[in-house]
Design an enzyme around this catalytic site. Structure first.
Site, PDB file in Angstrom:
ATOM      1  N   ASP A  96      18.478  51.916-124.806  1.00 16.07           N
ATOM      2  CA  ASP A  96      17.704  51.999-126.043  1.00 16.07           C
ATOM      3  C   ASP A  96      17.453  50.586-126.564  1.00 16.07           C
ATOM      4  O   ASP A  96      17.872  49.600-125.958  1.00 16.07           O
ATOM      5  CB  ASP A  96      18.416  52.886-127.067  1.00 16.07           C
ATOM      6  CG  ASP A  96      19.781  52.337-127.451  1.00 16.07           C
ATOM      7  OD1 ASP A  96      20.127  51.227-127.018  1.00 16.07           O
ATOM      8  OD2 ASP A  96      20.505  53.030-128.190  1.00 16.07           O
ATOM      9  N   PHE A 100      18.512  51.702-133.433  1.00 17.83           N
ATOM     10  CA  PHE A 100      19.170  52.836-134.091  1.00 17.83           C
ATOM     11  C   PHE A 100      20.528  52.437-134.675  1.00 17.83           C
ATOM     12  O   PHE A 100      20.841  52.729-135.821  1.00 17.83           O
ATOM     13  CB  PHE A 100      19.328  54.004-133.115  1.00 17.83           C
ATOM     14  CG  PHE A 100      19.979  55.211-133.731  1.00 17.83           C
ATOM     15  CD1 PHE A 100      19.240  56.089-134.505  1.00 17.83           C
ATOM     16  CD2 PHE A 100      21.327  55.444-133.556  1.00 17.83           C
ATOM     17  CE1 PHE A 100      19.843  57.189-135.097  1.00 17.83           C
ATOM     18  CE2 PHE A 100      21.939  56.550-134.148  1.00 17.83           C
ATOM     19  CZ  PHE A 100      21.195  57.417-134.915  1.00 17.83           C
ATOM     20  N   GLN A 192       7.389  57.171-134.809  1.00 11.27           N
ATOM     21  CA  GLN A 192       8.205  57.426-135.997  1.00 11.27           C
ATOM     22  C   GLN A 192       7.373  58.182-137.025  1.00 11.27           C
ATOM     23  O   GLN A 192       6.388  58.828-136.650  1.00 11.27           O
ATOM     24  CB  GLN A 192       8.734  56.093-136.561  1.00 11.27           C
ATOM     25  CG  GLN A 192       9.853  55.476-135.724  1.00 11.27           C
ATOM     26  CD  GLN A 192      11.184  56.211-135.889  1.00 11.27           C
ATOM     27  OE1 GLN A 192      11.304  57.160-136.671  1.00 11.27           O
ATOM     28  NE2 GLN A 192      12.179  55.785-135.109  1.00 11.27           N
ATOM     29  N   GLY A 219      13.780  59.015-134.732  1.00  9.97           N
ATOM     30  CA  GLY A 219      13.935  59.352-136.137  1.00  9.97           C
ATOM     31  C   GLY A 219      14.091  60.835-136.406  1.00  9.97           C
ATOM     32  O   GLY A 219      13.986  61.280-137.544  1.00  9.97           O
ATOM     33  N   ASP A 269      18.442  62.813-124.477  1.00 14.14           N
ATOM     34  CA  ASP A 269      19.752  62.173-124.344  1.00 14.14           C
ATOM     35  C   ASP A 269      20.527  62.489-125.591  1.00 14.14           C
ATOM     36  O   ASP A 269      19.957  62.526-126.695  1.00 14.14           O
ATOM     37  CB  ASP A 269      19.613  60.662-124.190  1.00 14.14           C
ATOM     38  CG  ASP A 269      19.325  59.986-125.519  1.00 14.14           C
ATOM     39  OD1 ASP A 269      20.281  59.495-126.146  1.00 14.14           O
ATOM     40  OD2 ASP A 269      18.139  59.975-125.940  1.00 14.14           O
ATOM     41  N   CYS A 307      31.506  80.154-114.409  1.00 21.39           N
ATOM     42  CA  CYS A 307      31.120  78.736-114.346  1.00 21.39           C
ATOM     43  C   CYS A 307      31.690  78.125-113.065  1.00 21.39           C
ATOM     44  O   CYS A 307      32.812  78.407-112.670  1.00 21.39           O
ATOM     45  CB  CYS A 307      31.650  77.991-115.568  1.00 21.39           C
ATOM     46  SG  CYS A 307      31.331  76.209-115.509  1.00 21.39           S
ATOM     47  N   CYS A 309      32.120  74.829-112.461  1.00 22.98           N
ATOM     48  CA  CYS A 309      32.617  73.446-112.586  1.00 22.98           C
ATOM     49  C   CYS A 309      34.091  73.394-112.190  1.00 22.98           C
ATOM     50  O   CYS A 309      34.791  74.402-112.192  1.00 22.98           O
ATOM     51  CB  CYS A 309      32.411  72.904-114.006  1.00 22.98           C
ATOM     52  SG  CYS A 309      33.689  73.350-115.193  1.00 22.98           S
ATOM     53  N   CYS A 312      36.577  74.899-114.810  1.00 19.86           N
ATOM     54  CA  CYS A 312      36.654  76.363-114.888  1.00 19.86           C
ATOM     55  C   CYS A 312      37.204  76.969-113.603  1.00 19.86           C
ATOM     56  O   CYS A 312      37.862  78.007-113.639  1.00 19.86           O
ATOM     57  CB  CYS A 312      35.288  76.944-115.227  1.00 19.86           C
ATOM     58  SG  CYS A 312      34.820  76.627-116.947  1.00 19.86           S
ATOM     59  N   HIS A 338      33.205  69.783-118.053  1.00 15.99           N
ATOM     60  CA  HIS A 338      32.607  71.112-118.221  1.00 15.99           C
ATOM     61  C   HIS A 338      31.318  71.044-119.034  1.00 15.99           C
ATOM     62  O   HIS A 338      30.308  71.655-118.653  1.00 15.99           O
ATOM     63  CB  HIS A 338      33.581  72.080-118.892  1.00 15.99           C
ATOM     64  CG  HIS A 338      32.915  73.359-119.314  1.00 15.99           C
ATOM     65  ND1 HIS A 338      32.674  74.396-118.427  1.00 15.99           N
ATOM     66  CD2 HIS A 338      32.375  73.746-120.499  1.00 15.99           C
ATOM     67  CE1 HIS A 338      32.029  75.360-119.063  1.00 15.99           C
ATOM     68  NE2 HIS A 338      31.831  74.991-120.315  1.00 15.99           N
TER      69      HIS A 338
END
Lengths: 398, 398
Positions: A96, A100, A192, A219, A269, A307, A309, A312, A338
């Site tokens: 970024d 921010f 913005q 924003g 993100d 799940c 993963c 799990c 997870h």
């Protein structure tokens, strides 16, 4: 685009919404969109080794320019061969602009027409961020995707504040484009306009008129009600070019993915999945599950039935609760793993549904079964998090 | 041994020392000795997922009865199918007796002939530990290897204190043997005697005379100089049966492995490699490396040249320093992973050298190149650790 090593192709469009799938090619590999990118503020997605991110199918990571500029320092990152080499991640990275974080430090910064002067939250040293500096730093960090410096107003803030911020954002956007010297980085201009529909429209038109190969929307998700965020997207998206990737900065939760993909967002993100994980909160198709609850004390089942993963497949709720209650690092890691798996799989399902023409059904089905953290609870979460950051002298994002 | 599913075979003896290799078969797999076991106090080797321990070649884990008894509670562990099932580790596990922790809480416990009454460091609740209780709890936890409850005197402590403690240890040893109801757990009797050679001899003779299939040596590495520890082993080991595995409780550092393998120890467990890792300390063949040092700021090399662990193959000293300085969990994890890899590989090299008749040379070579943390520094480390535990109301081990 005029940018080397990149291409963006929209592949499939949803018939019931603005949702779309695509491929964003970068010098470090392809990103299938829509995509969810975990946040690795300090050049690490908290608790996760890069090989684990690979295993999960993560295809894009976001790192924060403000934090890396201060620590380990941009020269160190450059000396180590850039962010990819530093953090052992050979996939795509986005940085970024640093704006921010700097704008969020109300008591530590001063803005003028040319840039922002701020004090480090680590050692109080004074620094200066300008559009040119943001781009120079991002060029040294060496991410694939970079973001122009914008002015990010808080919510709520009045029209006059947003008016000035928008004009400045546009001036700075042009300066960022001019400042770019590397042509192997794809730059996003930022729309913005706060929560003012006409300012958003103006922002969208202006940024679309410039030569940015990517468009970010900033924003939003800064404390405003969800409907307001959706309204802002509704006025912004139709004014953006179809052939450029759209990144909604700092969003979102599982429910946000569905709502904002439907509104035409390609890239997300958000630190939420990793941040709440470290508080013992697991995402499930029914909503958030807080593993600290006493009811899981002797629960031998997995956090999420079905799940796939590692967490799990391997551990019971009782064990995960024990780890979190006993403040064991492994608990934070397994929860993070997870939640990232959940987000990546969710986005995969969303892409498949768009491709197969069933996105509207998937969206309805998911949102029907998912109990969202309500607005007030989310605001409390956010306040607690910001408070904690202030107490520790820290600044977002993850 | 009369114990089901176990066998211990000494395979090769060193000609220059009492070092030996062997195999300890357990219901959860074979342990090649000498072996180093990482400590997983709260049913987790801090920061490490079980699949990562497997990958490193870890073949035995030690968990702490005191901690698990209090949290998550022995009933919960039993309900979850025992420790193996709870923590997702299908290899061998050893639990200690709980005695070491209880005796270390000087202000929270009272000892009598029959047992110890103590208060939980977590919530102040009162509990009672007796030989029978220790075995009953360890049977519920379900480890492969278990340890009889002993009395562990602090260092220094006078002869009279040690005299009483030794007698009590022997009484309790017999009670532990009698209390055993499961025959799929191999029990270690504990040799005590402080730093008094004649008491150590008496302890060794007594424990050797009982029907324990394994012999543990306790009360060492509790603050005494290294030479004293070595002397105690020198008088103890010749009195122990050749055909039983010998476990030196709570030891040791890399240099300890060499010195104590040479004195005939088969099994080691120690929290040191994982504990110092979380302070940014990495083991190398040259000694400990503290990654916080400013000299590593821009060092692009691996922590340890030639190391094949994930950490060294993937990340630079500069990045690891950044993670540790920035208090990132990944730094703690990567340091832990490296240190465990180091210990496991060191033990592998030791076994190979014993097999090939070159142990004396390897020992000389390693100790010649390794700068040990000196006695005072080690004592400072220990004090700082114990102080921190006291501050947080916590009790060892990892």
């Amino acid at each position: 685009m005029g940018t080397q090593g990149f291409r963006f192709v929209v592949e499939k469009r949803c018939e019931d919404s603005w949702a779309r799938t695509g491929v964003l090619g970068t010098p470090h590999g392809e990103i299938r969109t829509p995509v969810f990118a975990p946040v690795g503020t300090q050049a690490t997605v908290k608790t996760m080794a890069p090989r684990e991110l690979k295993e999960l199918g993560v295809s894009l990571i976001v790192a924060n320019t403000y934090h890396l500029y201060l620590r380990p320092g941009v020269e160190i990152v450059a000396e180590m061969g850039g962010l990819h080499s530093l953090m052992g991640w050979d996939g795509p990275i986005l940085t970024d602009s640093g704006g921010f974080q700097v704008f969020s430090m109300e008591h530590l910064r001063e803005v003028d027409e040319d840039g922002v002067t701020f004090r480090s939250h680590i050692d109080g040293s004074e620094h200066r961020l300008t559009p040119e500096k943001s781009i120079a730093v991002q060029e040294q960090l060496g991410a694939d995707l970079v973001v122009a410096l914008d002015v990010c107003p808080p919510y709520p803030s009045d029209r006059e504040y947003n008016r000035v911020a928008l004009d400045r954002t546009h001036l700075w956007a042009e300066r960022c484009l001019k400042a770019q010297t590397r042509h192997d980085q794809l730059m996003f201009g930022v729309v913005q306009g706060g929560t003012y529909p006409d300012l958003r429209e103006e922002g969208a038109r202006y940024v679309a008129s410039l030569d940015f190969p990517g468009i970010a929307i900033g924003g939003l998700s800064v404390g405003e009600p969800k409907e307001l965020m959706h309204n802002m997207l509704d006025v912004t998206i139709p004014l953006l070019p179809e052939d450029k990737p759209r990144h909604l900065l700092g969003v979102g939760s599982p429910e946000d993915l569905f709502e904002c993909v439907a509104r035409g967002i390609d890239i997300f993100d958000c630190a939420l999945p990793t941040r709440v994980a470290r508080n013992g909160t697991f995402f499930t198709p029914q909503g958030r599950l807080n593993i600290r609850n006493a009811e899981y004390r002797d629960d031998s089942g997995p956090v999420m039935e079905g799940c796939s993963c590692y967490t799990c497949l391997t551990f019971s709720r009782a064990y995960l609760r024990h780890l979190v209650i006993a403040k064991e690092i492994l608990g934070l890691h397994l929860a993070t793993l997870h939640n990232l798996h959940f987000m990546i799989q969710l986005m995969r399902a969303i892409r498949t549904a768009i491709e197969e023409g069933s996105y509207a059904r998937l969206r309805e089905q998911f949102l029907g079964g998912y109990r969202t953290a309500d607005y007030d609870a989310a605001k409390r979460d956010r306040r607690a998090w910001v408070g904690k950051l202030r107490d520790s002298g820290g600044v977002g994002n993850d």
